[in-house]
Design an enzyme around this catalytic site. Structure first.
Site, PDB file in Angstrom:
ATOM      1  CE  LYS A 107       5.542  43.836 -89.398  1.00 40.53           C
ATOM      2  NZ  LYS A 107       4.405  44.599 -89.245  1.00 40.53           N
ATOM      3  N   GLY A 142       3.937  51.679 -94.860  1.00 42.12           N
ATOM      4  CA  GLY A 142       4.917  50.982 -95.566  1.00 42.12           C
ATOM      5  C   GLY A 142       4.503  49.658 -96.424  1.00 42.12           C
ATOM      6  N   GLY A 189       3.426  44.681 -94.927  1.00 45.70           N
ATOM      7  CA  GLY A 189       3.115  45.989 -94.566  1.00 45.70           C
ATOM      8  C   GLY A 189       3.148  46.493 -92.916  1.00 45.70           C
ATOM      9  CG  ASP A 190       5.243  48.437 -89.453  1.00 46.72           C
ATOM     10  OD1 ASP A 190       4.981  47.452 -88.889  1.00 46.72           O
ATOM     11  OD2 ASP A 190       5.431  49.574 -89.177  1.00 46.72           O
ATOM     12  CB  SER A 191       0.765  51.498 -90.104  1.00 43.71           C
ATOM     13  OG  SER A 191       0.164  51.049 -91.426  1.00 43.71           O
TER      14      SER A 191
END
Length: 223
Positions: free
Chosen positions: A60, A123, A86-88
């Site tokens: 991203k 992340g 960001g990522d979850s």
């Protein structure tokens, strides 16, 4: 110096705003499923939850730093500052759960996690483009355990799902909104559960020689 948020997540934006930072929001439009398939094909195995969120956060941030895959993001030359991706994902019994998207999937998730404890992994990937030139990049993953109420009723689950909120969030729950009453404990940085650990971001910035107050000063919200 400006901070560009490569995410349309209301929770991530609200978290930064609550800490005094008004970022420039730029959608990344990354095909997450395709990115995971490609990475797992190259690795010859399934990605771990930590690897998954770091990969997607990086993709991203890179998409926005490069101008965006579909041309809707800012031009690459216009990016002058830091780009944050960001990522979850939510992990329960070793299985990774992302966004449920449908009511039936969300209901099954809640029936499974009711009264239990799982791990939310978030992340972060930060790209330094100060001066409009790539200077470097770094990533980190923060994790926190989340425990759900054991006395949660089917009626409460149905009512929560009917709001639509759990359909588009990792693990089918939030801690900063309508899902908060059903969470009894969090061990670790609570902002990790929201999707953006401020302490982790601070550490990444310091790795580039930038202090938190400098970022706040460069991204103050104006009325």
């Amino acid at each position: 110096m400006r901070l560009y948020l490569a995410s349309t997540s209301p929770a991530r934006l609200a978290t930064l705003r609550s800490a005094g930072i008004e970022p420039i929001v730029v959608p990344s439009d990354v095909d997450e499923d395709a990115a995971i398939v490609e990475a797992e094909g190259a690795a010859g195995r399934r990605l771990t939850p930590v690897e998954t969120v770091e990969l997607l956060a990086r993709r991203k941030a890179e998409a926005v730093a490069a101008g965006g895959p579909d041309g809707t993001a800012l031009e690459e030359a216009a990016i002058d500052g830091f780009v944050l991706g960001g990522d979850s994902v939510f992990e329960l019994d070793g299985t990774v759960y992302g966004k449920p998207h449908t009511e039936s999937v969300a209901r099954a998730r809640w029936e499974l996690q009711r009264g239990r404890t799982g791990i939310l992994h978030s992340g972060h990937w930060l790209i330094d483009r100060r001066g409009g030139i790539p200077q470097g990049a770094a990533g980190a993953v923060s994790s926190a355990s989340v425990t759900f109420a054991a006395d949660l009723t089917d009626a409460e689950i149905d009512a929560y799902i009917a709001t639509g909120e759990p359909l588009n969030v990792a693990g089918a729950f939030t801690i900063d909104s309508l899902g908060a009453p059903f969470i009894t404990a969090v061990e670790g940085d609570p902002h990790t559960v929201v999707g953006l650990s401020l302490s982790t971001l601070r550490g990444l910035l310091r790795g580039f020689g930038v202090e938190w107050h400098e970022v706040v000063a460069g991204n103050t919200r104006t009325s």
